[in-house]
Design a protein around this motif. Structure first.
Motif, PDB file in Angstrom:
ATOM      1  N   CYS A 179       0.807  -1.218   0.000  1.00  0.00           N
ATOM      2  CA  CYS A 179       0.000   0.000   0.000  1.00  0.00           C
ATOM      3  C   CYS A 179       0.842   1.271   0.000  1.00  0.00           C
ATOM      4  N   TYR A 186      -6.575  -0.359  -1.328  1.00  0.00           N
ATOM      5  CA  TYR A 186      -6.933  -1.380  -0.349  1.00  0.00           C
ATOM      6  C   TYR A 186      -7.530  -2.612  -1.036  1.00  0.00           C
ATOM      7  N   GLY A 198     -11.472  -5.301   5.131  1.00  0.00           N
ATOM      8  CA  GLY A 198     -11.340  -4.831   6.520  1.00  0.00           C
ATOM      9  C   GLY A 198     -10.048  -5.309   7.155  1.00  0.00           C
ATOM     10  N   ARG A 201      -7.344  -3.059   6.028  1.00  0.00           N
ATOM     11  CA  ARG A 201      -7.382  -1.753   6.720  1.00  0.00           C
ATOM     12  C   ARG A 201      -6.770  -1.858   8.105  1.00  0.00           C
ATOM     13  N   SER A 202      -7.261  -2.797   8.883  1.00  0.00           N
ATOM     14  CA  SER A 202      -6.761  -2.903  10.262  1.00  0.00           C
ATOM     15  C   SER A 202      -5.281  -3.300  10.286  1.00  0.00           C
TER      16      SER A 202
ATOM     17  N   GLU B  12      -4.570   5.151  10.596  1.00  0.00           N
ATOM     18  CA  GLU B  12      -5.652   4.574   9.801  1.00  0.00           C
ATOM     19  C   GLU B  12      -5.678   5.102   8.379  1.00  0.00           C
ATOM     20  N   THR B  13      -5.347   6.362   8.201  1.00  0.00           N
ATOM     21  CA  THR B  13      -5.444   6.946   6.863  1.00  0.00           C
ATOM     22  C   THR B  13      -4.089   7.224   6.228  1.00  0.00           C
TER      23      THR B  13
END
Lengths: 220, 330
Positions: A179, A186, A198, A201-202, B12-13
């Protein structure tokens, strides 16, 4: 319009349509032409695909494996698998994403193998204060153009980032490289890693935090 | 916004976009430094994907692919598998044919014949070891036995050989029977000898297997048995003693122990024959075996004999052509 199917046929068809996942729409892939030609047997088209993606896959493999020779072997194996599995590529993801997923799978296998463990024992990826195995390769990449001070700071930061990357777990390193280094979305990372969105992301949030904390510990 | 919330948003971002976070950054130096370090690290990460690759990477990858493709497209060569199959089949057939030939050519298994070792003429017998035998059992009467060796002269007694001589008889029957039989089967003593008279050169009778077994502990094992047999064979007169024991054992089993003397210089053989086929006590049967396998007796056999059966029995010994004399032992 034709006559609607009788109830006796409608039910099995409905079940089949529910069980069988609907085919995804083909994504806009910049490699579509070469992939199509290579599937038709065009060796030159496949060579163009190799030339286009070998660098990205090599850098990913080198960061994941921490060894240049291992990375070279992993890239060769990856393209061999791509070549043999190109007929099964349905175009539901970009060729780059599909190839990245294969490369990650190859690297995972090599990390799990005894030879890779021995290689990592001589050059530890996680823990320890030894110099990162790629530091020698990085020193050769330092661009002297920005001037002595800037070059020195950039080289030190690159070395610090490499060291912090080496201290991450393989899962965190994978998602961070995909990423942040390769710029995959994602969704693409999830497709390449074979996990849910998800989860990506986490996992990416934890990887960023771990990298940040490692950097804050070694960077003044 | 607190520092933890800003760091969480950063993780997170990967970037700071919210106005609250920007306001916090303007007021918090630690967070500002952390965000700046992260942005530098993120840029460095992007630069890592621009690193140069080894110049030989493309050639190596393509060479590997072409080699794999050549291997995949290489002809399968099915004739190799066929050739290996034919070779394996030929080997199996050859081995089978060789086994069949060996089975057809091999002679019939001869009757096992024990060949005692004859002592050399003029060889002096060593002094025997003193043997102390326990007193005889009260229920077993002392039965003298007669030993008439075929060629060997009378020699000093060999106790180990004596014990060996009695062993087969004991193995063939229970102990009580073995202890009761010897007196009945013993031949009339031509030269009666007494137990323990080793100095006079006589041979003790093989009539006490149980006693002899108790006398020597080594007889309790198979190795002891083999050692006793070896000693018996080495001692002069041992063959005679063994022959006597064999005669006694054969008599108990309903057959007669005989010795076959060859005129060709071969050592004598010992064999057991049924009573109707054996020579009369004290007599011999001479015969000649011709090269064509015909067996001719020197003299007509007495009444009641079975020359055909005897001749057949003798032929089964796989003898070489020549003159022979068959003598009854004991």
């Amino acid at each position: 319009m034709g006559a609607p199917p009788s109830p006796g046929f409608a039910y099995p068809l409905a079940v089949l349509s529910w069980v069988r996942p609907a085919p995804r729409a083909a994504v806009d892939d910049p490699d579509r032409v070469e992939v199509t030609a290579a599937r038709a047997g065009d060796e030159a088209a496949f060579e163009r695909l190799v030339a286009r993606h070998e660098g990205t896959l090599y850098r990913l493999a080198r960061r994941l494996l921490g060894d240049e020779e291992e990375a070279l072997d992993a890239v060769q194996e990856t393209f061999l698998r791509i070549y043999r599995g190109l007929g099964a590529f349905r175009g539901e993801a970009r060729f780059r994403t599909w190839a990245t997923g294969i490369a990650i799978h190859v690297c995972r296998n090599r990390l799990a193998s005894a030879s890779a463990r021995a290689a990592r024992r001589s050059v530890p990826l996680a823990g320890g204060e030894e110099e990162d195995p790629s530091s020698r390769f990085e020193r050769e990449l330092v661009d002297p153009a920005p001037g002595p001070e800037a070059a020195a700071r950039g080289s030190e930061l690159r070395r610090a980032v490499s060291r912090a990357l080496a201290k991450l777990t393989p899962e965190h390193r994978e998602v961070l490289l995909l990423c942040e280094m390769q710029g995959l979305s994602y969704e693409e990372a999830a497709a390449a890693l074979g996990c849910r969105l998800g989860t990506v992301r986490s996992r990416l949030a934890r990887a960023r935090r771990a990298l940040r904390q490692h950097l804050e510990g070694i960077w003044p | 916004m607190r520092c933890e919330e800003l760091r969480r948003e950063l993780d997170e971002t990967g970037e700071i976009t919210s106005p609250a976070a920007r306001d916090h950054l303007a007021a918090c130096a630690d967070c500002a430094r952390a965000v700046a370090l992260w942005e530098e690290a993120r840029a460095t990460l992007r630069e890592l994907d621009q690193e140069s690759t080894p110049p030989f990477l493309h050639a190596r990858v393509m060479a590997n692919l072409r080699a794999a493709e050549r291997e995949r497209l290489a002809p399968r060569r099915p004739w190799r598998l066929a050739a290996r199959s034919v070779a394996a089949l030929a080997a199996v057939l050859a081995i089978s044919f060789a086994g069949w030939i060996v089975w057809r050519v091999a002679p019939e298994t001869p009757v096992p014949v024990e060949v005692p070792t004859a002592p050399r003429a003029g060889e002096r017998a060593p002094e025997p070891e003193p043997v102390t035998l326990p007193p005889p059992l009260p229920e077993v009467p002392p039965a003298p036995a007669t030993v008439s060796p075929p060629r060997a002269p009378s020699t000093r007694p060999a106790p180990a050989a004596l014990r060996e001589a009695a062993a087969p008889a004991e193995e063939a029957m229970p102990r009580s029977e073995a202890e009761a039989k010897p007196a009945a089967v013993a031949e009339p003593p031509a030269t009666p000898v007494a137990l323990g008279t080793a100095a006079d050169g006589a041979v003790p009778p093989p009539a006490r297997p149980s006693l002899s077994r108790r006398a020597t502990p080594e007889r309790e094992t198979a190795e002891g048995t083999r050692a006793a047999r070896a000693r018996a064979a080495r001692q002069p007169g041992g063959e005679a003693l063994t022959m006597a024991a064999r005669s006694a054992a054969a008599t108990r089993s309903g057959e007669v122990a005989c010795t076959l003397f060859a005129g060709t210089g071969e050592p004598p053989r010992t064999l057991t024959l049924p009573e109707p086929l054996a020579p009369a006590p004290g007599s011999e049967i001479g015969f000649t075996l011709l090269p064509d396998g015909e067996l001719r007796f020197d003299e007509p056999l007495p009444e009641g004999s079975e020359p055909g059966a005897l001749a057949e029995r003798l032929r089964r010994l796989a003898l070489s052509p020549g003159d022979y004399r068959l003598r009854r032992d004991g």
